[in-house]
Design a protein around this motif. Sequence first.
Motif, PDB file in Angstrom:
ATOM      1  N   ARG A 185      61.470   2.587  40.070  1.00 46.81           N
ATOM      2  CA  ARG A 185      60.414   2.770  41.064  1.00 46.81           C
ATOM      3  C   ARG A 185      60.724   3.892  42.059  1.00 46.81           C
ATOM      4  N   PRO A 186      60.895   5.134  41.587  1.00 44.01           N
ATOM      5  CA  PRO A 186      61.170   6.220  42.536  1.00 44.01           C
ATOM      6  C   PRO A 186      60.015   6.405  43.515  1.00 44.01           C
ATOM      7  N   THR A 187      60.333   6.403  44.804  1.00 47.10           N
ATOM      8  CA  THR A 187      59.339   6.506  45.864  1.00 47.10           C
ATOM      9  C   THR A 187      59.805   7.536  46.883  1.00 47.10           C
ATOM     10  N   LEU A 188      58.903   8.360  47.324  1.00 48.61           N
ATOM     11  CA  LEU A 188      59.227   9.351  48.356  1.00 48.61           C
ATOM     12  C   LEU A 188      59.316   8.650  49.694  1.00 48.61           C
ATOM     13  N   ILE A 189      60.433   8.816  50.384  1.00 50.19           N
ATOM     14  CA  ILE A 189      60.592   8.263  51.727  1.00 50.19           C
ATOM     15  C   ILE A 189      60.171   9.319  52.742  1.00 50.19           C
TER      16      ILE A 189
END
Length: 181
Positions: A172-176
């Motif tokens: 689940r790569p998510t931009l912080i």
Amino acid sequence: MKLVNIADEGAKYKWQLYDLYDKAFPEQEKKPLHVMEKLVADGKMEMLAMVDEDEFAGLAINLIDAEQNRALLDYYAVAPEKRNSGYGSMGLEALLKYIFEIETQDEKAENAEERKRRKAFYLRNGLRETGLFVNVYDTDFEILTPDGELTFWEYVDFLREVMYEEYVQILRPTLIAMKKK
């Protein structure tokens, strides 16, 4: 000091590499070994032993996209008895073309001082901040590269290229944040 692949000439260091991998990284950051072995078999990962005069000194585990000539240093560790002897810098020299994920700086983290030293070490040895912060597998990371250039979508596309889609869904790569450099 040299890096040898445990899939061939470095096979005799396999169990030392696995043992260091098991001890050096938090459980929530480790990929299952069977997934990593499948990635190796499919040519999408390499597991390298750092060796000095036939002595195991550490590990570098990389996700690789041979077609695009890109790689992400997934795990990097020096054996405890070899730390503070220059092995980290020597091994890093061979890996500076890679993308690096490092734990974000967090003063409240249990290992805050270690995170600070690790980032300073990487920057001192030639890596640059991209300003890209991501969450992968419920862990926050900052992305460093040799030239300081990488977008979130380039990062995600790289993961999709080298890993199986179902595993990217688990990560689940998510931009912080994308901070200006």
